[in-house]
Write a protein that holds these residues in place. Structure first.
Motif, PDB file in Angstrom:
ATOM      1  N   TYR A 136      31.829 -92.321  14.810  1.00  0.00           N
ATOM      2  CA  TYR A 136      30.914 -92.291  15.733  1.00  0.00           C
ATOM      3  C   TYR A 136      30.241 -93.695  16.192  1.00  0.00           C
TER       4      TYR A 136
ATOM      5  N   PRO B 146      27.732 -95.207  20.164  1.00  0.00           N
ATOM      6  CA  PRO B 146      27.357 -94.841  21.604  1.00  0.00           C
ATOM      7  C   PRO B 146      28.531 -94.885  22.340  1.00  0.00           C
ATOM      8  N   SER B 147      28.406 -94.037  23.562  1.00  0.00           N
ATOM      9  CA  SER B 147      29.367 -93.905  24.488  1.00  0.00           C
ATOM     10  C   SER B 147      29.682 -95.371  25.048  1.00  0.00           C
TER      11      SER B 147
ATOM     12  N   THR C 105      31.679 -97.813  23.887  1.00  0.00           N
ATOM     13  CA  THR C 105      31.697 -98.863  22.761  1.00  0.00           C
ATOM     14  C   THR C 105      33.253 -98.950  22.193  1.00  0.00           C
TER      15      THR C 105
ATOM     16  N   LYS D   3      35.461 -96.160  20.788  1.00  0.00           N
ATOM     17  CA  LYS D   3      35.992 -95.445  19.840  1.00  0.00           C
ATOM     18  C   LYS D   3      37.365 -94.994  20.048  1.00  0.00           C
TER      19      LYS D   3
ATOM     20  N   ASP E 169      39.040 -85.540  20.144  1.00  0.00           N
ATOM     21  CA  ASP E 169      38.276 -86.467  20.980  1.00  0.00           C
ATOM     22  C   ASP E 169      38.009 -86.056  22.658  1.00  0.00           C
ATOM     23  N   ASP E 170      36.897 -85.976  22.816  1.00  0.00           N
ATOM     24  CA  ASP E 170      36.430 -85.469  24.178  1.00  0.00           C
ATOM     25  C   ASP E 170      37.031 -84.008  24.622  1.00  0.00           C
TER      26      ASP E 170
ATOM     27  N   THR F  11      29.476 -89.387  19.921  1.00  0.00           N
ATOM     28  CA  THR F  11      28.434 -90.224  19.980  1.00  0.00           C
ATOM     29  C   THR F  11      27.462 -90.394  18.607  1.00  0.00           C
ATOM     30  N   SER F  12      27.388 -89.426  17.983  1.00  0.00           N
ATOM     31  CA  SER F  12      26.167 -89.771  16.986  1.00  0.00           C
ATOM     32  C   SER F  12      26.892 -88.653  15.925  1.00  0.00           C
TER      33      SER F  12
ATOM     34  N   LYS G  60      31.950-102.026  26.584  1.00  0.00           N
ATOM     35  CA  LYS G  60      31.022-101.738  27.380  1.00  0.00           C
ATOM     36  C   LYS G  60      31.006-102.173  29.011  1.00  0.00           C
TER      37      LYS G  60
ATOM     38  N   HIS H 185      38.116 -95.412  30.808  1.00  0.00           N
ATOM     39  CA  HIS H 185      38.138 -94.637  29.477  1.00  0.00           C
ATOM     40  C   HIS H 185      39.663 -94.719  28.933  1.00  0.00           C
TER      41      HIS H 185
END
Length: 316
Positions: free
Chosen positions: A23, A25-26, A28, A30, A48-49, A105-106, A141, A150
């Motif tokens: 995990y 933040p969006s 970053t 991952k 994933d997503d 994200t968390s 970022k 993405h």
């Protein structure tokens, strides 16, 4: 809930599925690092997503990247839709999956996903900062915020269809051998496929010979180009050129609109000293990075035309 559904859930809970959480933040990085992390925890399965991915192939689910709004993408990533989550839970059972890495994200988001997919709680939580350097995270970022890029950790042939064609950009393949030089040679044999050193080292440790990922630009991330005057870009370019080297003399500058950003051309007198190609590339990299950071717009190209070389000023 019918009897078959109850038995399916009980059967799933009885099986030992090792769940790992990755995990951060969006935006970053991952998804970029996910395959290597999965190899390190000895699993070949990712969530994933909204997608269930095995061996870089999509085996169930739907991608949040196809949504037209950010909130729609969040709902898909969280498996809000019953049909969506049931299809993924069923695929987990059908493929007899023993371990899985879930991206989120968390910690809270990942626990929500495990609950909805009837999976046990993660046995290990891994932060993006445990895997990626500060510089890598900042670059990720930038790719997200400025370019809207993405990563989907699957091979490109998995998403080169009508559903994804409108958002697909390109792919990254990381190939390597026993030495970094061999890694570069292997990669150069494949057109337009860069080698990423950090991933090579991690992948070598994990016993993997090649990793491939797809780059997309989702509809919800394609923001309208911000209204910024050419004069403001000229001012910023002057400022950061001076910061890089105050002895560079800008004689002429032009700013043009590009497809998704701006193109800047500067004609300069450059101080004599370092290898010209190297120092102009360093100047480009610095100026573009700083202008994009301040303006939050994409600089598609920065051309530096050297008119003449000048003797650097003597100290004192």
């Amino acid at each position: 809930m019918d009897l078959k559904r109850i038995l399916d859930v009980l059967t799933l809970k009885k099986k030992t599925i090792s769940v790992y959480a990755f995990y951060g933040p969006s935006g970053t990085g991952k998804s970029h690092h996910a395959k290597i992390v999965a190899q390190q925890v000895k699993t070949d399965v990712l969530i994933d997503d909204g997608l269930l991915i095995k061996d870089e192939r999509i085996i169930a689910g739907k991608s949040a990247k196809l949504e037209s709004s950010y909130m729609g993408a969040v709902r898909v990533a969280l498996f809000d839709d019953k049909e969506h989550r049931d299809s993924v839970a069923k695929a987990i059972r059908a493929h007899h999956i023993k371990s899985i890495l879930i991206l989120g994200t968390s910690e809270k988001m990942i626990l929500k996903i495990t609950t909805r997919l009837q999976l046990p709680n993660p046995i290990k939580f891994i932060k993006i900062t445990d895997i990626a350097s500060k510089e890598e995270i900042e670059e990720a970022k930038r790719n997200r915020q400025i370019e809207g890029k993405h990563v989907i950790p699957v091979r490109p042939h998995e998403i080169k269809d009508k559903r994804y064609s409108k958002i697909f950009l390109n792919s990254i393949r990381i190939a390597f051998g026993k030495k970094k030089m061999l890694a570069k040679v292997l990669s150069l044999l494949k057109i337009d496929i860069p080698v990423i050193g950090e991933d090579i080292e991690l992948a070598k440790e994990a016993g993997k010979s090649e990793v491939e990922k797809s780059i997309v630009r989702p509809t919800f991330s394609v923001m309208e180009r911000k209204a910024i005057s050419h004069a403001a870009l000229v001012r910023m370019t002057l400022k950061y050129t001076g910061e890089f080297n105050p002895e560079i003399l800008i004689k002429k500058m032009s700013v043009k609109n590009g497809t998704s950003g701006y193109k800047i051309t500067i004609t300069v007198d450059f101080p004599f000293g370092e290898q010209l190609a190297d120092v102009t590339q360093k100047a480009k990299d610095y100026i573009v990075k700083m202008v994009e950071t301040e303006s939050k717009v994409l600089i598609e190209e920065l051309f530096i035309v050297v008119d003449k070389l000048i003797q650097p000023k003597k100290a004192g």
